[in-house]
Design a protein around this motif. Structure first.
Motif, PDB file in Angstrom:
ATOM      1  N   SER A  69       0.825  -1.195   0.000  1.00 26.86           N
ATOM      2  CA  SER A  69       0.000   0.000   0.000  1.00 26.86           C
ATOM      3  C   SER A  69       0.841   1.219   0.000  1.00 26.86           C
ATOM      4  CB  SER A  69      -0.847   0.051   1.149  1.00 26.86           C
ATOM      5  OG  SER A  69      -0.482  -1.070   1.814  1.00 26.86           O
ATOM      6  N   PRO A  70       0.621   1.564  -0.755  1.00 27.90           N
ATOM      7  CA  PRO A  70       1.643   2.381  -1.362  1.00 27.90           C
ATOM      8  C   PRO A  70       1.982   3.653  -0.584  1.00 27.90           C
ATOM      9  CG  PRO A  70      -0.423   2.510  -2.564  1.00 27.90           C
ATOM     10  CD  PRO A  70      -0.641   1.630  -1.400  1.00 27.90           C
ATOM     11  N   ALA A  71       3.302   3.769  -0.363  1.00 26.01           N
ATOM     12  CA  ALA A  71       3.725   5.021   0.261  1.00 26.01           C
ATOM     13  C   ALA A  71       4.303   5.919  -0.798  1.00 26.01           C
ATOM     14  CB  ALA A  71       4.778   4.751   1.335  1.00 26.01           C
ATOM     15  N   PRO A  72       3.688   7.088  -1.037  1.00 27.59           N
ATOM     16  CA  PRO A  72       4.080   7.961  -2.106  1.00 27.59           C
ATOM     17  C   PRO A  72       5.359   8.707  -1.835  1.00 27.59           C
ATOM     18  CG  PRO A  72       2.194   8.787  -0.933  1.00 27.59           C
ATOM     19  CD  PRO A  72       2.531   7.470  -0.339  1.00 27.59           C
ATOM     20  N   PRO A  73       5.930   9.353  -2.847  1.00 25.18           N
ATOM     21  CA  PRO A  73       7.145  10.110  -2.680  1.00 25.18           C
ATOM     22  C   PRO A  73       6.906  11.282  -1.748  1.00 25.18           C
ATOM     23  CG  PRO A  73       6.231  10.427  -4.862  1.00 25.18           C
ATOM     24  CD  PRO A  73       5.424   9.378  -4.191  1.00 25.18           C
ATOM     25  N   THR A  74       7.979  11.772  -1.154  1.00 24.13           N
ATOM     26  CA  THR A  74       7.835  12.844  -0.196  1.00 24.13           C
ATOM     27  C   THR A  74       7.316  14.111  -0.837  1.00 24.13           C
ATOM     28  OG1 THR A  74      10.138  13.394  -0.566  1.00 24.13           O
ATOM     29  CG2 THR A  74       9.642  11.937   1.260  1.00 24.13           C
ATOM     30  N   SER A  75       7.640  14.357  -2.084  1.00 24.52           N
ATOM     31  CA  SER A  75       7.154  15.554  -2.747  1.00 24.52           C
ATOM     32  C   SER A  75       6.608  15.201  -4.111  1.00 24.52           C
ATOM     33  CB  SER A  75       8.305  16.551  -2.897  1.00 24.52           C
ATOM     34  OG  SER A  75       7.846  17.718  -3.521  1.00 24.52           O
ATOM     35  N   PRO A  76       5.331  15.477  -4.374  1.00 26.49           N
ATOM     36  CA  PRO A  76       4.701  15.068  -5.622  1.00 26.49           C
ATOM     37  C   PRO A  76       5.188  15.837  -6.821  1.00 26.49           C
ATOM     38  CG  PRO A  76       3.163  16.253  -4.214  1.00 26.49           C
ATOM     39  CD  PRO A  76       4.440  16.172  -3.485  1.00 26.49           C
ATOM     40  N   GLN A 129      -1.385  22.544 -10.727  1.00 28.49           N
ATOM     41  CA  GLN A 129      -1.017  22.627  -9.322  1.00 28.49           C
ATOM     42  C   GLN A 129      -1.256  21.266  -8.674  1.00 28.49           C
ATOM     43  OE1 GLN A 129       0.402  25.141  -7.489  1.00 28.49           O
ATOM     44  NE2 GLN A 129       0.596  23.508  -5.983  1.00 28.49           N
ATOM     45  N   PRO A 130      -0.197  20.509  -8.375  1.00 31.26           N
ATOM     46  CA  PRO A 130      -0.396  19.168  -7.805  1.00 31.26           C
ATOM     47  C   PRO A 130      -0.902  19.242  -6.372  1.00 31.26           C
ATOM     48  CG  PRO A 130       1.921  19.760  -7.756  1.00 31.26           C
ATOM     49  CD  PRO A 130       1.229  20.870  -8.498  1.00 31.26           C
ATOM     50  N   ILE A 131      -1.572  18.187  -5.960  1.00 30.18           N
ATOM     51  CA  ILE A 131      -1.988  18.109  -4.562  1.00 30.18           C
ATOM     52  C   ILE A 131      -0.856  17.521  -3.741  1.00 30.18           C
ATOM     53  CG2 ILE A 131      -4.416  17.896  -5.172  1.00 30.18           C
ATOM     54  CD1 ILE A 131      -4.217  14.894  -4.538  1.00 30.18           C
ATOM     55  N   ARG A 132      -0.721  17.989  -2.521  1.00 34.30           N
ATOM     56  CA  ARG A 132       0.340  17.505  -1.626  1.00 34.30           C
ATOM     57  C   ARG A 132      -0.185  16.479  -0.632  1.00 34.30           C
ATOM     58  NH1 ARG A 132       5.007  19.122  -4.091  1.00 34.30           N
ATOM     59  NH2 ARG A 132       4.610  21.153  -5.060  1.00 34.30           N
ATOM     60  N   GLN A 133      -1.455  16.590  -0.324  1.00 34.14           N
ATOM     61  CA  GLN A 133      -2.121  15.674   0.597  1.00 34.14           C
ATOM     62  C   GLN A 133      -3.493  15.347   0.014  1.00 34.14           C
ATOM     63  OE1 GLN A 133      -0.621  14.664   3.406  1.00 34.14           O
ATOM     64  NE2 GLN A 133       1.095  16.102   3.487  1.00 34.14           N
ATOM     65  N   PHE A 134      -4.025  14.185   0.361  1.00 37.92           N
ATOM     66  CA  PHE A 134      -5.373  13.859  -0.088  1.00 37.92           C
ATOM     67  C   PHE A 134      -6.396  14.821   0.510  1.00 37.92           C
ATOM     68  CE2 PHE A 134      -3.442   9.628  -0.857  1.00 37.92           C
ATOM     69  CZ  PHE A 134      -3.814   9.493  -2.190  1.00 37.92           C
ATOM     70  N   TYR A 154      -3.522   5.462   3.022  1.00 36.51           N
ATOM     71  CA  TYR A 154      -2.669   6.286   2.177  1.00 36.51           C
ATOM     72  C   TYR A 154      -2.254   7.543   2.944  1.00 36.51           C
ATOM     73  CZ  TYR A 154      -4.432   3.366  -1.620  1.00 36.51           C
ATOM     74  OH  TYR A 154      -4.750   2.315  -2.417  1.00 36.51           O
ATOM     75  N   ALA A 155      -0.965   7.745   3.099  1.00 35.16           N
ATOM     76  CA  ALA A 155      -0.467   8.919   3.805  1.00 35.16           C
ATOM     77  C   ALA A 155      -0.444  10.131   2.885  1.00 35.16           C
ATOM     78  CB  ALA A 155       0.934   8.649   4.354  1.00 35.16           C
ATOM     79  N   LYS A 156       0.272   9.997   1.768  1.00 38.12           N
ATOM     80  CA  LYS A 156       0.380  11.077   0.795  1.00 38.12           C
ATOM     81  C   LYS A 156       0.177  10.520  -0.608  1.00 38.12           C
ATOM     82  CE  LYS A 156       3.751  13.822   3.414  1.00 38.12           C
ATOM     83  NZ  LYS A 156       5.113  14.444   3.366  1.00 38.12           N
ATOM     84  N   PRO A 157      -0.196  11.380  -1.538  1.00 39.20           N
ATOM     85  CA  PRO A 157      -0.361  10.910  -2.923  1.00 39.20           C
ATOM     86  C   PRO A 157       0.993  10.572  -3.548  1.00 39.20           C
ATOM     87  CG  PRO A 157      -1.489  13.013  -2.550  1.00 39.20           C
ATOM     88  CD  PRO A 157      -0.593  12.777  -1.379  1.00 39.20           C
ATOM     89  N   THR A 158       0.989   9.624  -4.454  1.00 35.04           N
ATOM     90  CA  THR A 158       2.184   9.356  -5.242  1.00 35.04           C
ATOM     91  C   THR A 158       2.313  10.459  -6.291  1.00 35.04           C
ATOM     92  OG1 THR A 158       1.015   8.048  -6.906  1.00 35.04           O
ATOM     93  CG2 THR A 158       1.847   6.866  -4.966  1.00 35.04           C
ATOM     94  N   THR A 159       3.422  10.457  -7.011  1.00 31.81           N
ATOM     95  CA  THR A 159       3.643  11.459  -8.049  1.00 31.81           C
ATOM     96  C   THR A 159       2.497  11.453  -9.062  1.00 31.81           C
ATOM     97  OG1 THR A 159       6.051  11.397  -7.876  1.00 31.81           O
ATOM     98  CG2 THR A 159       5.132  12.087  -9.971  1.00 31.81           C
ATOM     99  N   VAL A 160       2.137  10.290  -9.542  1.00 31.12           N
ATOM    100  CA  VAL A 160       1.056  10.180 -10.519  1.00 31.12           C
ATOM    101  C   VAL A 160      -0.256  10.708  -9.941  1.00 31.12           C
ATOM    102  CG1 VAL A 160      -0.426   8.520 -11.679  1.00 31.12           C
ATOM    103  CG2 VAL A 160       2.046   8.284 -11.843  1.00 31.12           C
ATOM    104  N   GLN A 161      -0.561  10.327  -8.725  1.00 33.34           N
ATOM    105  CA  GLN A 161      -1.811  10.750  -8.106  1.00 33.34           C
ATOM    106  C   GLN A 161      -1.842  12.255  -7.866  1.00 33.34           C
ATOM    107  OE1 GLN A 161      -1.637   8.283  -4.640  1.00 33.34           O
ATOM    108  NE2 GLN A 161      -1.985   6.383  -5.801  1.00 33.34           N
ATOM    109  N   SER A 162      -0.693  12.852  -7.549  1.00 32.90           N
ATOM    110  CA  SER A 162      -0.628  14.286  -7.260  1.00 32.90           C
ATOM    111  C   SER A 162      -1.063  15.122  -8.442  1.00 32.90           C
ATOM    112  CB  SER A 162       0.803  14.675  -6.851  1.00 32.90           C
ATOM    113  OG  SER A 162       1.160  14.052  -5.645  1.00 32.90           O
ATOM    114  N   TYR A 163      -0.797  14.642  -9.652  1.00 33.59           N
ATOM    115  CA  TYR A 163      -1.110  15.423 -10.837  1.00 33.59           C
ATOM    116  C   TYR A 163      -2.372  14.951 -11.564  1.00 33.59           C
ATOM    117  CZ  TYR A 163       3.362  17.393  -9.885  1.00 33.59           C
ATOM    118  OH  TYR A 163       4.393  18.029  -9.265  1.00 33.59           O
TER     119      TYR A 163
END
Length: 542
Positions: A69-76, A129-134, A154-163
């Motif tokens: 379950s995916p842990a996204p990158p620290t910065s999208p 403008q990407p999202i940083r948090q859900f 899910y803690a934070k969005p992954t790069t793909v999810q952020s955009y």
């Protein structure tokens, strides 16, 4: 050596109980009337036969030579998500479709070293403008969907999810090109589920969300994600080949908000008038490159004919692909709205996930491959407690290799090493997949039927027992490990019989900064260039 083999068998049995949590990724396309002309070149052509197994009925029956379950990158990053279906539009004068190019579009470099580019239909940059948090989009989502996101951890969005999420929430059509394991399913599932407003329960399946997948495995995994996010508030159905049709029809007649389907079975239910696509507001085409490769262009064309345009609401469409090719470009040109489409591309410094260490080995004769795999265990490169996928090109090879590994590793419990290929009945395949996820099966020997859509987060090693027939397949195979920020290792065995493919793969690895081991380089150069030492230096680590 025999004592090591006995030790392996004991250890393998000891570590046979791990638990894995699967997750998924997908895409959505918008389709216009020009699709029929755009894909005509594919509809008159039989499925390609590259001696690798796609899925029945296209599986090759030839037997290759193999050894006893995916842990996204620290910065999208900045936007990512594909689209391919738009309202019926008869215009054929839209600008030519081009793959994203960092020189044409605005490129963003996230902290993970990847580059994200977003371009519009004219080839110009599109600012996102990407999202940083859900929580950034929580106000725009129903409470039950916010709870579903939280329940999945899910803690934070992954790069793909952020955009992708903000673009799709704005009803943009997207074609997305991103590596496997990047969280694409959640990227389109959240915006799709947020569009559900009206429920229809009139004795006919009239979904508002339609997701098309190339394989049964990916269909089931996508359904799991939708059900988890829906939290019991959304009825999600799936229709796939290989399972009881009457039983599926019974479920469909109870209604569905979201329908996840393989193209062939969906066409079957459309022809019998058990499913209506008149109310589809959100369309996703996942792994579009794989669908074309498997010869699904005629089925896609048939499905598009059943989509109905609504003047009061434009349908949102996405198309996802892990690779970019002329065939995918043509499909996107025909499916996406000519003036509303956006192209989002997430590129890493390497075409291969940088969390995956790539190791190469060479054998003079194919009969030595089994010994080479055994050496990986005996040398401590692979632990008996780790999950491993071994890829072969043919179903006959899968069965042979599974038996040989059981004998060579002295494994008493035959359930620990199993094969998976398209020649098996669907029920058996599902049992094998369930046991592999749970850890009851530690080594899965598989054809490429498992290379796309298989989503088991804790696979530590991938072994290319047979070289893939093309570099795209190599990328998809090794993408089964190193998922969602985890580390993984890909082991590739070169042999003299690989000839041209070995050299092509060596070129690909070299272009991605991977040098062959000395023994692998010796095999490649001897099979392609004889004793010319210049090429040995080109491929070798020395």
């Amino acid at each position: 050596m025999k004592s090591h083999q006995r030790t392996f068998g004991i250890l393998l049995r000891r570590y046979s109980g791990a638990v894995a949590r699967p997750f998924g990724f997908l895409t959505a396309p918008a389709m216009i009337s020009t699709f029929s002309t755009s894909v005509r070149m594919y509809t008159d052509r039989p499925p390609p036969n590259n001696n690798a197994e796609p899925l029945p009925p296209y599986e090759s029956s030839s037997v290759p030579s193999t050894s006893a379950s995916p842990a996204p990158p620290t910065s999208p990053p900045q936007v990512h998500s594909p689209t391919t279906d738009a309202p019926n539009n008869t215009s054929t004068s839209s600008a030519p479709f081009h793959p994203p190019d960092a020189t044409l579009s605005r490129s963003i470099q996230p902290d993970d070293g990847s580059t994200v580019s977003v371009i519009n239909h004219r080839g110009g940059a599109f600012r996102v403008q990407p999202i940083r948090q859900f929580s950034d989009v929580a106000e725009d989502l129903p409470d039950w969907l916010n709870r579903g996101i939280q329940s999945m951890g899910y803690a934070k969005p992954t790069t793909v999810q952020s955009y992708a999420i903000p673009l799709l929430m704005e009803s943009k059509d997207i074609v997305g090109i991103a590596p496997t394991g990047s969280g694409k399913t959640v990227a389109f599932a959240i915006p799709a589920l947020s569009t559900i407003t009206t429920r229809r329960r009139n004795g006919k399946c009239e979904p508002s969300i339609l997701v098309l997948c190339p394989t049964r495995e990916l269909t089931n995994q996508t359904k799991t994600v939708f059900m988890a996010l829906g939290g019991g508030k959304v009825i999600t159905r799936s229709v796939i080949g290989g399972e009881d049709r009457d039983r599926q029809r019974g479920w469909l007649l109870q209604g569905a908000d979201a329908l996840i389907a393989t193209p062939g079975r969906l066409c079957d239910f459309l022809d019998s008038n058990d499913i209506s696509l008149d109310h589809v507001d959100f369309l996703v085409l996942d792994e579009a490159d794989r669908m074309l490769e498997m010869g699904f262009a005629p089925q896609l064309k048939h499905i598009v004919k059943h989509l109905k345009e609504k003047p009061e609401k434009r349908r949102v469409t996405m198309m996802w692909s892990a690779t970019w090719s002329k065939t995918v470009e043509l499909l996107a040109s025909g499916l996406l709205h000519p003036t509303e489409r956006l192209t989002v591309r997430v590129e890493q410094k390497s075409q291969v996930n940088t969390d995956i260490a790539q190791r190469t080995y060479g054998v003079q004769d194919p009969s030595q491959k089994i010994d080479r795999v055994v050496q990986l265990y005996e040398g401590g490169h692979i632990s008996p407690k780790e999950k491993v996928i071994v890829f072969a090109n043919h179903k006959e090879t899968v069965e042979t290799v599974a038996k040989q590994l059981l004998a060579a590793l002295r494994v008493e419990d035959q359930q620990l090493i199993q094969g998976l290929h398209g020649g098996m009945k669907q029920a058996k395949r599902e049992v094998i997949m369930r046991k592999f996820r749970s850890g009851e099966i530690r080594v899965l020997v598989a054809t490429d039927v498992a290379a796309r859509g298989l989503d088991v987060p804790d696979i530590e090693h991938v072994i290319n027992f047979d070289l893939p027939t093309e570099t795209d397949r190599y990328v998809h195979r090794i993408g089964r490990t190193g998922r969602a920020g985890r580390k993984g290792v890909a082991h590739t065995i070169f042999s003299r019989q690989d000839a041209g493919m070995g050299a092509d793969l060596a070129d690909f690895l070299g272009s991605n900064g991977v040098k062959l081991s000395e023994e692998a380089a010796a095999v490649v150069t001897s099979s392609r260039f004889g004793s010319d030492r210049r090429y040995f230096k080109r491929y070798s680590t020395n």
